[in-house]
Design a protein around this motif. Sequence first.
Motif: not given
Length: 446
Positions: A80-81, A84-85
């Motif tokens: 998920e991170e 997002d990036k």
Amino acid sequence: MTAATTHVFHRHLQRRPPVAVSGQGVYLTDAQGKTYIDASGGAAVSCLGHSHPDVLAAMHAQIDKLAYAHTSFFTTEVAEELADKLIANAPEGMSHVYFVSGGSEAVEAALKMARQYFVEIGQPQRTHFIARKQSYHGNTLGALAIGGNQWRREPFAPLLISATHVSPCYPYREQQAGETPEQYGLRLAQELEDAILAKGAASVIAFVAETVGGATAGVLAPVPGYFKAVREVCDRYGVLLILDEVMCGMGRTGTLHACEQEGVSPDLLTVAKGLGGGYQPIGAVLAQKKIVDVMRAGSGFFHHGHTYLGHAIACAAALAVQQVFERDQLLGQVRERGDFLQRLMHASWDSHPHVGDIRGRGLFWGIELVQERGSKKPFDPARNVHARIKQEAMARGLMVYPMGGTVDGRYGDHVLLAPPFISSEAELTMVVERLGSAMDAAIAAV
């Protein structure tokens, strides 16, 4: 161990490659203690070089928490991170990321996404892809089918779906006398439009192109305005634009995405090599919101999948690579080092009798070799110039990416350079010196 006794199914079955045992920075070392400058990043993969401590630490930390969870049951924090990036820095309109294990998988997924999009909006008659001659999109069957490299396609042609191939953006050989770069780009866009109309616009799914042509064409950068004209043609007929930045993307040309320099945003964008820098197998498809919204409102399910989608350790490695890019301002360094490398190559080879063209962007360069500069006549393929250069370069402790068939899949030789973003000017100078010596030795031998 000899080629006859190894149990590894190597790429070349009549010889066994050296055994790599360690890597540090821009260098790899084999079992005999010989050190090589990795001037091609393997296959334009190792953007941070080898054994980067921050990436290794991130992988270790993720292993201690969770190595693997199947995406039919779970997502992970690190996936998920990373998504997002990537979306925060994506071309305009991108909303979601589909993680896979490499470039060919990314292209396969993008082809199927594009097809399913049209099925979901009630246009199932769209079944055809258009791509470019001398393109390379991967070795799985779908990617191979749209790829335009005849040497790779020929053995498997009966297994491949039909695709139309138009001309590449190859100004060194195909821009006409008296034609400006902009006029050449418009001519190519018109060829694409003609191909769409000849096939029947309502039957075409997408135009697929490498933003900067890579392995099989020797780094073909688009002329100004070409992709804007292509984008307009695609929009005119409701055709999706799929850009393949598996090799040229993720900072390789000096911006995170090569299409940033063209002022266009594709419908689907494939990335891989520089995404994870070789620390783990990972690739991705970045998708426009309109495509995701259609699937969400329709079937709600992408009819595709692999066992290792979104692998936690792979995502952790890729996230760390992207964080290093930002922290160390490596995109600016790619541009600066790229300018240095360009000047050095031109100073070294502009008068070389067998260097026909030097082309590229950032730290992504191709050197096309010719038998005669004036006529641009390529070497006879039987002389195997590219393979000889690789052999001579390895003997000098240098890894580069030579390839044959540059012009049409059979004729032509080039050398691809894609050094790590962390390369120093001194290391790049050694690359040019060793490569120049290797080229001269290889050509003299034929």
